[in-house]
Design a protein around this motif. Structure first.
Motif, short mmCIF file in Angstrom:
data_model
loop_
_atom_site.label_atom_id
_atom_site.label_comp_id
_atom_site.label_asym_id
_atom_site.label_seq_id
_atom_site.Cartn_x
_atom_site.Cartn_y
_atom_site.Cartn_z
N LEU B 132 -5.11 6.82 -43.59
CA LEU B 132 -3.69 6.46 -43.60
C LEU B 132 -3.44 5.29 -42.64
CD1 LEU B 132 -2.18 10.06 -43.71
CD2 LEU B 132 -2.02 8.34 -45.53
N TRP B 137 0.22 3.06 -42.54
CA TRP B 137 0.70 3.94 -41.47
C TRP B 137 0.13 3.46 -40.14
CZ3 TRP B 137 3.33 8.77 -42.56
CH2 TRP B 137 3.47 9.04 -43.92
N ASP B 277 -2.74 10.60 -52.09
CA ASP B 277 -1.65 10.69 -53.06
C ASP B 277 -0.70 11.83 -52.72
OD1 ASP B 277 -2.75 8.61 -54.40
OD2 ASP B 277 -3.62 9.80 -56.04
N GLU B 280 1.43 11.05 -49.61
CA GLU B 280 2.50 10.08 -49.91
C GLU B 280 3.63 10.74 -50.71
OE1 GLU B 280 3.01 7.25 -48.71
OE2 GLU B 280 1.08 6.39 -48.07
N TRP B 283 5.55 13.17 -48.47
CA TRP B 283 6.34 12.40 -47.49
C TRP B 283 7.61 11.88 -48.15
CZ3 TRP B 283 6.22 11.82 -42.36
CH2 TRP B 283 6.91 10.75 -41.79
#
Lengths: 102, 288
Positions: B132, B137, B277, B280, B283
Motif C-alpha cells: 500500500l 498510501w 482490492d 481499497e 476503505w
C-alpha cells in the motif's frame, strides 16, 4: 448468606458496547468484560453492603431482575457475586456476615 | 561502545552501539536520510556485544542488550547483526514505551486518516502495508502503531519494513533495488530483507493521522470479510498491545475510544492482489 461490599463507583470506569460492559478497575488496574447482570449488581451493591437476598430486592426495584421469584433471583445473584469476588470486583464484608474476607 | 549510530524514527530516538563495525555500517546505509534524535538525545539504547570477550573475534555472535532486555534471549551470528539491532530496537519500544499505547499493527495513511492492520506474525500485515505504501498510501509503520492516549491520533513510526521469505520477491518486483537492504538468510524467521520506506513516509514522519479503519487480515483463505464488534476488537487489541497493562487507565481510555470510533473487520485473502482490492473497496465503503 455472606454479606458483600464493593469499592465506591469512582473506582470503576466502564464502557458499554453490544450488551456487554468493559470495566476498568482502578485499584487493581485490571480490565474486565462483564455480562448482565454483573454491572447491575455492582451498581446496586454500591448503595451499601448486602447479602444476595437484599441485593435481589434492590435489583427487583431498580431493574426488575428476578421479579416474582425472589429465591431464584437470590441464587443467581449469589452465584454472580461469587464470580465477582473471585476476580476481585467485590469482597465479603468483614464482620457483617457469617464469613470474613480473606 | 566502539561503534555507534543514532537515529530518530517518528517521535523516538535510538542509539545503537556495537562491538563490531559491520552492523553499524549496515544501519547507516539502511537509515540513510533519517534524522538524528532530537537535541541529540536518544530515548532508547541498544548494544550489540559479544557473549564472551573472545567471541568478538572467534565465531562472533551478537548479544542484544540495552535499557530493556529479555533474560533468555539467544545471541545471533554477527552476519545477522543488522537483524539483532532491529530486534533490540523493537524490544526497547515494546517494553519501554510509555507515551503511547503500542499496538502490534502495521499502519498506512491517506487524506490524514489511518488504516491499521493487526494480526499474528505471518498474517501478511507487513507485506500489505509495504505494498500500500507504494500505491498511493503513506506508510506509518509495519510493526508498531503508536496510539496517542491524549489525542487518539496515530504517530508515524516508519522503520524499514522487515520483509520475510515470499514477501521479499513481492516487494523486489515493486521497488527500485536501492530501496532494499542486504538479504539476511537463515534467521529464526527465515530469510529477511529490509525495505526502506518511500520518500514521503520519511519526509512526513512527524505528521500523525486519525484512525479510520481497523483490519485483521489473514492470508491463505478465499476472500472474505467479517465485521467485528467493539468488544471482540478491544480484546484482540489488548492482546496485540505490548504495553496495555502498564499504561493502566490511559490505555483503557485510549483503546475503548479507538474501538468505539473506528469500524473493524477480519479479512481473509488468497493473494496480495486480492488483498489490495479488498482493502481499497472496504476503505471506500467504510472508513469514516
Amino acid at each position: 448468606m455472606p454479606v458483600y461490599r464493593v469499592d465506591p463507583p469512582a473506582c470503576r470506569l466502564s464502557v458499554e458496547a453490544e450488551g456487554m460492559t468493559l470495566l476498568y478497575h482502578r485499584p487493581s488496574g485490571i480490565t474486565h468484560v462483564l455480562l448482565p447482570p454483573a454491572p447491575e449488581i455492582l451498581t446496586a451493591l454500591a448503595d451499601g453492603p448486602a447479602d444476595p437476598a437484599t441485593l435481589a430486592a434492590r435489583l427487583a426495584v431498580s431493574h426488575a431482575i428476578g421479579d416474582g421469584d425472589g429465591e431464584d433471583a437470590a441464587a443467581v445473584i449469589a452465584a454472580r457475586l461469587g464470580e465477582l469476588a473471585a476476580v476481585g470486583l467485590v469482597a465479603v464484608a468483614p464482620g457483617i456476615g457469617g464469613r470474613v474476607a480473606g | 561502545m566502539r561503534h555507534a549510530f543514532s537515529v530518530r524514527i517518528g517521535p523516538v530516538g535510538f542509539r545503537v552501539g556495537s562491538a563490531w563495525p559491520q552492523p553499524i555500517a549496515a544501519m547507516r546505509r539502511l537509515y540513510a536520510g533519517y534524522p538524528p534524535p532530537r537535541d541529540g538525545i536518544a530515548d532508547f539504547t541498544v548494544r550489540l556485544e559479544p557473549t564472551r570477550p573472545w567471541r568478538r573475534w572467534l565465531r562472533p555472535s551478537a548479544m542484544v542488550r540495552g535499557d530493556f532486555t529479555l533474560p533468555d534471549a539467544a545471541p545471533l551470528p554477527l552476519a545477522q547483526g543488522l537483524l539483532a539491532a532491529e530486534m533490540g530496537m523493537n524490544l526497547q519500544m515494546a517494553l519501554g514505551a510509555r507515551r503511547w499505547l503500542l499496538l502490534h499493527a502495521s499502519c498506512v495513511e491517506r487524506d490524514g486518516r489511518a488504516l491499521l492492520m493487526s494480526g499474528h506474525s505471518g498474517a501478511g500485515k507487513s507485506t500489505l502495508s509495504a505494498l500500500l505504501g507504494e500505491r498511493g498510501w503513506r506508510l506509518l509503520g509495519d510493526e508498531f502503531a503508536l496510539l496517542d492516549p491524549a489525542s487518539g491520533v496515530i504517530h508515524p513510526f516508519p522503520r524499514p519494513v522487515s520483509l520475510k521469505n515470499e514477501a521479499i520477491a513481492v516487494m523486489a518486483a515493486e521497488v527500485a533495488a536501492d530501496r532494499l537492504g542486504p538479504l539476511i538468510p537463515g534467521t529464526p524467521k527465515g530469510d529477511i530483507r529490509h525495505l526502506r520506506p518511500a520518500a514521503d513516509a520519511l519526509a512526513r514522519m512527524d505528521e500523525p493521522a486519525t484512525p479510520a479503519m481497523l483490519l485483521f487480515p489473514r492470508f491463505g483463505a478465499s476472500a472474505d470479510v467479517r465485521p467485528m464488534g467493539a468488544i471482540e476488537t478491544f480484546v484482540r487489541l489488548t492482546q496485540a498491545s505490548t504495553n496495555y497493562v502498564v499504561l493502566g487507565e490511559a490505555g483503557f481510555a485510549a483503546l475503548t475510544g479507538l474501538v468505539r470510533g473506528v469500524p473493524a473487520m477480519a479479512i481473509d485473502y488468497p493473494d496480495t492482489a486480492a488483498a489490495i482490492d479488498l482493502v481499497e473497496r472496504l476503505w471506500a465503503e467504510t472508513a469514516r
